[in-house]
Design a protein around this motif. Sequence first.
Motif: not given
Length: 468
Positions: A350-351, A355-356
């Motif tokens: 999540q950091d 990531r998308f």
Amino acid sequence: MSNDKESKKGITGQECLTCNKCECDCGKRSNLDCTNWLGDIPGNDFEIVEVQFKNTRKGFYRNSAHLPLEVGDMVAVEANPGHDIGRVSMMGNLVKLQMKKANLKPGVEILRVFRKAKASDLERFEQAKAKEVDTMIRSRQIAADLKLKMKIGDVEYQGDGNKAIFYYIADERVDFRQLIKVLAEVFKIRVEMKQIGARQEAGRIGGIGPCGRPLCCATWMSNFVSVATSAARYQDISLNPQKLAGQCAKLKCCINFEVDDYVEASKQLPPRDVALETKDNTYYHFKTDIFKKQITYSTDKHIPANLVTISAYRVFEVIEMNKQGEKPDKLERTDGKKPEMKAFGDLLGQDSISRFDKKKKKKNKPAKNGGGKEKEPREKRPANEKPARKDAPREQRAPRGRNSQNRQAEGGEAPQNVEQAQVRNEARQQAGGGRQRGHHRQGGGRNRRQGDNNRKDNNAPASDNSEK
């Protein structure tokens, strides 16, 4: 700033009830206001509204006249007796949740909203509010003359000026019947006495805490939880009453904020009452850094002497060695190795900012036939490789299709080699009179015609034989 305040006051004609200075959003930073997160939902209509008065006092009133009210409007509401002036702080279905939180019984009588406050109502309300400080000082003197063990902390006048609420603090039960008579004669008003605690008094008056910020009880705290000295012991805070006490002379509410984390972290540390034995000395627990998991030991129980700081992992090692009857040379490690510290790991990813942006891998779909086996891609097959059945001559190919399966079902065995297949084909040709089927569908029409002619020729001698 003064021009902005005057212009804002000129628009509404009333100052902010929360800070009593301006018409800004000061009140929205406290626990008295709530964001209407159901405002965009259609059908968010409820007859009862929530009205806020001075400091933390609120009430629920029924808008029986169906006035077009909005949050922030000054209204005149029903009181007993007379009327009071307040500000609408909440509307819609959120009022239902607030009434449920306040544990209001279904049979409780709900007073009405009379009207929106007029200029004359607001002027009278300001005159009554200006008397509050002088009334509180005089009432304290009267209570002291009557030798009552109580402290009057705040006074709140009703909107029409005919009634006042006196908030007081007392450690013991107080008989204030004589005090009410004196106050009613002096101020010519109806008197109501309400007892509050020290924490509620600090929340009503407000102030600055030792951290340099406004008091939590005056800004966002809506309920108070009892604070014990055991919470300070878990956090290794010095039990100094001057440092542990807040503006209310009680234990600070913020002591409870982090105690759960300390209790959970202390479960992973060794016990404090266990002494560590080495070949030279015996070490006793002195202090602990809970989050760093470092423990300091001293050779004396009461004073700091020969302090040694080691990790909790090393303490467990020494305790285990002492149980087995072994004593290390020193409390620290002699091999020079340091305990491995696990680095921070982002398990959920999540950091990561990108990531998308990563493309998802395509999953191999199962075969449509239901077999669950994936077909071999064509690129992996050799270019010259062909199935073994097509390489053999047509006569030597094993039969396939429905006929071979039917023969096996009837009890016949499938041909095991080429010779059995040839014998079976010759017998079939003799029995069928030369009737054959084409292996390919090319020219199927011509083969069918020839087959019809053969059928006519074959039928004629068969009839002659039957006659003979």
